[in-house]
Design a protein around this motif. Structure first.
Motif, short mmCIF file in Angstrom:
data_model
loop_
_atom_site.label_atom_id
_atom_site.label_comp_id
_atom_site.label_asym_id
_atom_site.label_seq_id
_atom_site.Cartn_x
_atom_site.Cartn_y
_atom_site.Cartn_z
N GLU A 168 15.66 -4.05 13.78
CA GLU A 168 14.92 -4.98 14.64
C GLU A 168 13.65 -5.43 13.92
N PRO A 169 13.33 -6.72 14.01
CA PRO A 169 12.18 -7.24 13.25
C PRO A 169 10.83 -6.80 13.80
N GLU A 170 10.79 -6.43 15.07
CA GLU A 170 9.51 -6.03 15.66
C GLU A 170 9.76 -5.09 16.83
N LEU A 171 8.68 -4.59 17.37
CA LEU A 171 8.75 -3.73 18.55
C LEU A 171 8.84 -4.65 19.77
N GLY A 172 10.03 -4.75 20.36
CA GLY A 172 10.22 -5.72 21.42
C GLY A 172 10.92 -5.18 22.66
N TRP A 173 11.13 -3.85 22.74
CA TRP A 173 11.90 -3.28 23.84
C TRP A 173 11.19 -2.06 24.43
N TYR A 174 11.55 -1.73 25.64
CA TYR A 174 11.06 -0.52 26.29
C TYR A 174 12.12 -0.02 27.26
N HIS A 175 11.94 1.22 27.71
CA HIS A 175 12.80 1.76 28.76
C HIS A 175 12.06 2.89 29.46
N ARG A 176 12.48 3.18 30.65
CA ARG A 176 11.95 4.35 31.35
C ARG A 176 12.38 5.59 30.59
N GLY A 177 11.53 6.60 30.60
CA GLY A 177 11.84 7.83 29.89
C GLY A 177 13.08 8.53 30.39
N ASP A 178 13.35 8.42 31.68
CA ASP A 178 14.51 9.11 32.25
C ASP A 178 15.82 8.36 32.03
N LEU A 179 15.75 7.12 31.57
CA LEU A 179 16.96 6.33 31.37
C LEU A 179 17.42 6.27 29.93
N GLY A 180 16.50 6.35 29.00
CA GLY A 180 16.88 6.27 27.60
C GLY A 180 17.38 4.88 27.21
N PHE A 181 18.11 4.84 26.10
CA PHE A 181 18.53 3.58 25.48
C PHE A 181 19.29 2.67 26.45
N ILE A 182 20.09 3.25 27.31
CA ILE A 182 20.89 2.44 28.23
C ILE A 182 20.02 1.60 29.17
N GLY A 183 18.77 2.04 29.38
CA GLY A 183 17.86 1.31 30.25
C GLY A 183 16.92 0.36 29.52
N ARG A 184 17.23 0.04 28.25
CA ARG A 184 16.35 -0.84 27.45
C ARG A 184 16.19 -2.21 28.09
N ARG A 185 14.95 -2.68 28.07
CA ARG A 185 14.62 -4.02 28.54
C ARG A 185 13.69 -4.66 27.52
N PRO A 186 13.73 -5.99 27.42
CA PRO A 186 12.77 -6.65 26.53
C PRO A 186 11.35 -6.48 27.09
N LEU A 187 10.39 -6.32 26.19
CA LEU A 187 9.00 -6.25 26.64
C LEU A 187 8.61 -7.59 27.25
N PRO A 188 7.84 -7.56 28.33
CA PRO A 188 7.40 -8.83 28.92
C PRO A 188 6.44 -9.55 27.97
N ASP A 189 6.39 -10.86 28.11
CA ASP A 189 5.49 -11.65 27.26
C ASP A 189 4.05 -11.33 27.52
#
Length: 132
Positions: A111-132
């Motif tokens: 990935e070219p930059e840090l652009g995602w987040y997720h809740r700690g209890d969900l892990g990768f499956i809960g990834r969402r794009p960071l809001p603008d």
């Protein structure tokens, strides 16, 4: 004054601001690029040594040296508050707060930059794009 490594100890994991996490990304990318190179060299050298006992990359001593350098590089991440979730591909989480809620900023090798987040209890499956 405490160091980053000390921040990750008795009081709990380091919590990054988005700015801090993005500021750390050039060093993360530099270190992960070396990990990727070492990971490939280790795989090739180990396979060659198993198959024929020899490799253009060296022998057992070189294998041990590569393993030591790989571990040294890998250890930098938790020492600096970054959680290593995977090594092939490299998957990293940085604990943070987003709108007051605890999350993990999430970066995946390539990935070219840090652009995602997720809740700690969900892990990768809960990834969402960071809001603008």
């Amino acid at each position: 004054m405490t160091s980053d490594a000390e921040d990750a100890s008795p009081s709990g994991p380091r919590v990054f601001t988005l700015e801090e996490a993005r500021g750390l990304m050039p060093e993360i990318r530099r270190r992960t690029a070396e990990l990727v190179r070492l990971r490939a060299d280790l795989a090739e050298l180990a396979a060659d040594l198993r198959a024929s006992g020899e490799s253009g990359l060296g022998g057992r001593a070189e294998l041990k040296g590569l393993e030591a350098r790989f571990e040294e590089l890998r250890a930098w991440f938790p020492e600096n508050g970054v959680e290593v979730k995977g090594l092939a591909p490299i998957l990293l989480d940085l604990p943070a707060l987003l709108d007051g809620a605890p999350v993990r900023l999430c970066w995946l090798e390539g990935e070219p930059e840090l652009g995602w987040y997720h809740r700690g209890d969900l892990g990768f499956i809960g990834r969402r794009p960071l809001p603008d």
